[in-house]
Motif scaffolding. Structure first.
Motif, PDB file in Angstrom:
ATOM      1  N   HIS A   6      -1.291  -4.889 -29.805  1.00  0.00           N
ATOM      2  CA  HIS A   6      -0.682  -5.559 -28.664  1.00  0.00           C
ATOM      3  C   HIS A   6       0.798  -5.783 -28.919  1.00  0.00           C
ATOM      4  CE1 HIS A   6      -4.643  -6.411 -26.898  1.00  0.00           C
ATOM      5  NE2 HIS A   6      -5.027  -6.601 -28.146  1.00  0.00           N
ATOM      6  N   TRP A  28     -13.215  -4.317 -25.488  1.00  0.00           N
ATOM      7  CA  TRP A  28     -13.346  -5.739 -25.768  1.00  0.00           C
ATOM      8  C   TRP A  28     -12.757  -6.471 -24.576  1.00  0.00           C
ATOM      9  CZ3 TRP A  28     -15.972  -9.146 -28.268  1.00  0.00           C
ATOM     10  CH2 TRP A  28     -15.476 -10.424 -28.546  1.00  0.00           C
ATOM     11  N   CYS A  29     -13.374  -7.577 -24.195  1.00  0.00           N
ATOM     12  CA  CYS A  29     -12.940  -8.345 -23.025  1.00  0.00           C
ATOM     13  C   CYS A  29     -13.123  -7.560 -21.724  1.00  0.00           C
ATOM     14  CB  CYS A  29     -11.485  -8.796 -23.148  1.00  0.00           C
ATOM     15  SG  CYS A  29     -11.160  -9.928 -24.512  1.00  0.00           S
ATOM     16  N   LEU A  32     -11.850 -18.405 -28.253  1.00  0.00           N
ATOM     17  CA  LEU A  32     -11.379 -17.054 -27.931  1.00  0.00           C
ATOM     18  C   LEU A  32     -10.329 -17.074 -26.821  1.00  0.00           C
ATOM     19  CD1 LEU A  32     -14.878 -15.277 -27.969  1.00  0.00           C
ATOM     20  CD2 LEU A  32     -13.178 -15.344 -29.817  1.00  0.00           C
ATOM     21  N   ASP A  60      -7.111 -17.105 -26.843  1.00  0.00           N
ATOM     22  CA  ASP A  60      -5.908 -16.285 -27.003  1.00  0.00           C
ATOM     23  C   ASP A  60      -6.063 -14.899 -26.378  1.00  0.00           C
ATOM     24  OD1 ASP A  60      -4.707 -18.354 -28.309  1.00  0.00           O
ATOM     25  OD2 ASP A  60      -4.903 -17.496 -30.313  1.00  0.00           O
ATOM     26  N   TYR A  61      -7.283 -14.374 -26.361  1.00  0.00           N
ATOM     27  CA  TYR A  61      -7.474 -13.039 -25.800  1.00  0.00           C
ATOM     28  C   TYR A  61      -7.085 -12.987 -24.328  1.00  0.00           C
ATOM     29  CZ  TYR A  61     -10.035 -11.630 -30.010  1.00  0.00           C
ATOM     30  OH  TYR A  61     -10.375 -11.328 -31.295  1.00  0.00           O
ATOM     31  N   LEU A  82      -3.364 -12.088 -23.603  1.00  0.00           N
ATOM     32  CA  LEU A  82      -2.777 -10.783 -23.912  1.00  0.00           C
ATOM     33  C   LEU A  82      -2.822  -9.902 -22.665  1.00  0.00           C
ATOM     34  CD1 LEU A  82      -4.441 -10.333 -27.401  1.00  0.00           C
ATOM     35  CD2 LEU A  82      -1.996 -10.690 -26.962  1.00  0.00           C
ATOM     36  N   TYR A 109      -5.808  -7.351 -21.983  1.00  0.00           N
ATOM     37  CA  TYR A 109      -7.092  -8.001 -21.749  1.00  0.00           C
ATOM     38  C   TYR A 109      -7.072  -8.809 -20.451  1.00  0.00           C
ATOM     39  CZ  TYR A 109      -8.325  -6.850 -26.602  1.00  0.00           C
ATOM     40  OH  TYR A 109      -8.599  -6.204 -27.774  1.00  0.00           O
ATOM     41  N   ARG A 110      -5.917  -9.438 -20.176  1.00  0.00           N
ATOM     42  CA  ARG A 110      -5.808 -10.220 -18.944  1.00  0.00           C
ATOM     43  C   ARG A 110      -6.050  -9.332 -17.724  1.00  0.00           C
ATOM     44  NH1 ARG A 110      -7.202 -14.556 -18.113  1.00  0.00           N
ATOM     45  NH2 ARG A 110      -8.273 -13.520 -16.402  1.00  0.00           N
ATOM     46  N   LEU A 127     -13.157 -15.543 -21.920  1.00  0.00           N
ATOM     47  CA  LEU A 127     -14.396 -15.087 -22.534  1.00  0.00           C
ATOM     48  C   LEU A 127     -15.535 -16.093 -22.409  1.00  0.00           C
ATOM     49  CD1 LEU A 127     -12.961 -13.148 -25.548  1.00  0.00           C
ATOM     50  CD2 LEU A 127     -14.767 -12.304 -24.047  1.00  0.00           C
TER      51      LEU A 127
END
Length: 303
Positions: free
Chosen positions: A98, A179-180, A231, A233-234, A237, A240-241, A252
């Motif tokens: 990232h 992921w996400c 989780l 912080d994901y 990003l 992921y957002r 999440l």
């Protein structure tokens, strides 16, 4: 849909011994794959190599190794050495990480990430397949050859979420590791882009590997709140957002599969219908009983 396990949660709570135990348990249970993240200062490929050759057909993959820290020549050497230790069942999962990490932690410029990955694949895949590569790119270059410690050719997958990266994954790799990402996003965005690219390149259907936490519990709200907090912080990003926005969730805590056995089974069906070829959850639980219930549902789902 195949079922595997993402051992990243155990890596964070139990370290190397916990992941090695998880690999052994997953093989015994018959899961199709086990995935190890590159977390902190624990090296995923070294850990996988320590598991060794057991005679199991279970694939073992990295989910994922960041490309910025390792030249593709070095990663090829590590991957082939690891495969020599565990047998021909390694999946090399890589990603561009990232922008905040690359710029703030590595102090490297974030430039042309898709070109960066295309150059990386050009070198890595030739070295894995033949031991030779000759490529001059914008981001990565290499000209040389060397003896290969393993005759098999590891699969290569990339963590592809955006349109351009998904098309690259479909044209050039064995699939994408997510992921996400939930079922709505796979059906509407991920599967069409990567499958169309693979078909246009006359390549086999790529793997779409979906990973999110799964937690069987009779009290889902506190569990969702816990996952949303640890989780969080994901969700900040950008890549992921964007996926969570397609799914229509905030984080999440909402995206994870949390509920009783019937609810979890229903949600597993949604993921299968979305077009995912593999589901590799992070099994969760607030106590040993919930962990056991979670694993029982996943084991049952394998058929």
């Amino acid at each position: 849909m195949r079922y595997g396990i993402n051992g990243s949660g155990r890596m964070l709570t139990e370290g190397v011994p916990g992941v090695l135990a998880g690999l052994t348990e997953a093989e015994a249970a018959g899961f199709s794959s086990y995935w190890v993240a590159q977390v902190g200062l624990i090296d995923a490929l070294t850990l996988i190599g320590a598991h060794g050759e057991t005679g199991s057909p279970m694939e073992i993959g990295t989910a994922v190794i960041s490309t910025w820290e390792r030249h593709p020549h070095m990663l090829a050497a590590q991957a082939l050495t690891t495969q020599a230790l565990v047998g021909d069942r390694l999946i090399v999962g890589i990603g561009v990480n990232h922008q905040p990490h690359v710029e703030q932690s590595l102090r490297l410029p974030w430039e042309k990430p898709v070109r960066h990955m295309a150059d990386y694949l050009a070198i890595l895949q030739d070295l894995l397949a033949t031991g030779r590569a000759s490529f001059q790119g914008e981001a990565w270059s290499f000209d040389g050859e060397g003896a290969r410690p393993s005759e098999g050719v590891p699969k290569v997958m990339i963590a592809a979420l955006g349109d351009q990266m998904l098309r690259l994954a479909g044209r050039r790799t064995d699939g994408t590791i997510l992921w996400c990402v939930g079922p709505k996003t796979i059906a509407a965005h991920i599967a069409p882009a990567i499958n169309d690219a693979a078909a246009a390149a006359d390549r086999p259907e790529p793997a779409i590997v979906c990973s999110i936490p799964v937690w069987v519990t009779d009290d889902p709200e506190p569990a969702r709140g816990f996952l949303g907090a640890i989780l969080a912080d994901y969700a900040q990003l950008p890549s992921y957002r964007a996926m969570m926005d397609i799914e229509g969730v905030e984080g999440l805590g909402e995206l994870s599969i949390v509920g009783d056995e019937a609810f979890v089974r229903d949600q597993l069906g949604e993921i299968e219908r979305s077009g995912a070829t593999d589901f590799t959850p992070v099994p969760m639980g607030g106590d040993p009983d919930e962990v056991a219930r979670t694993m029982a549902v996943l084991t049952e789902a394998m058929g």
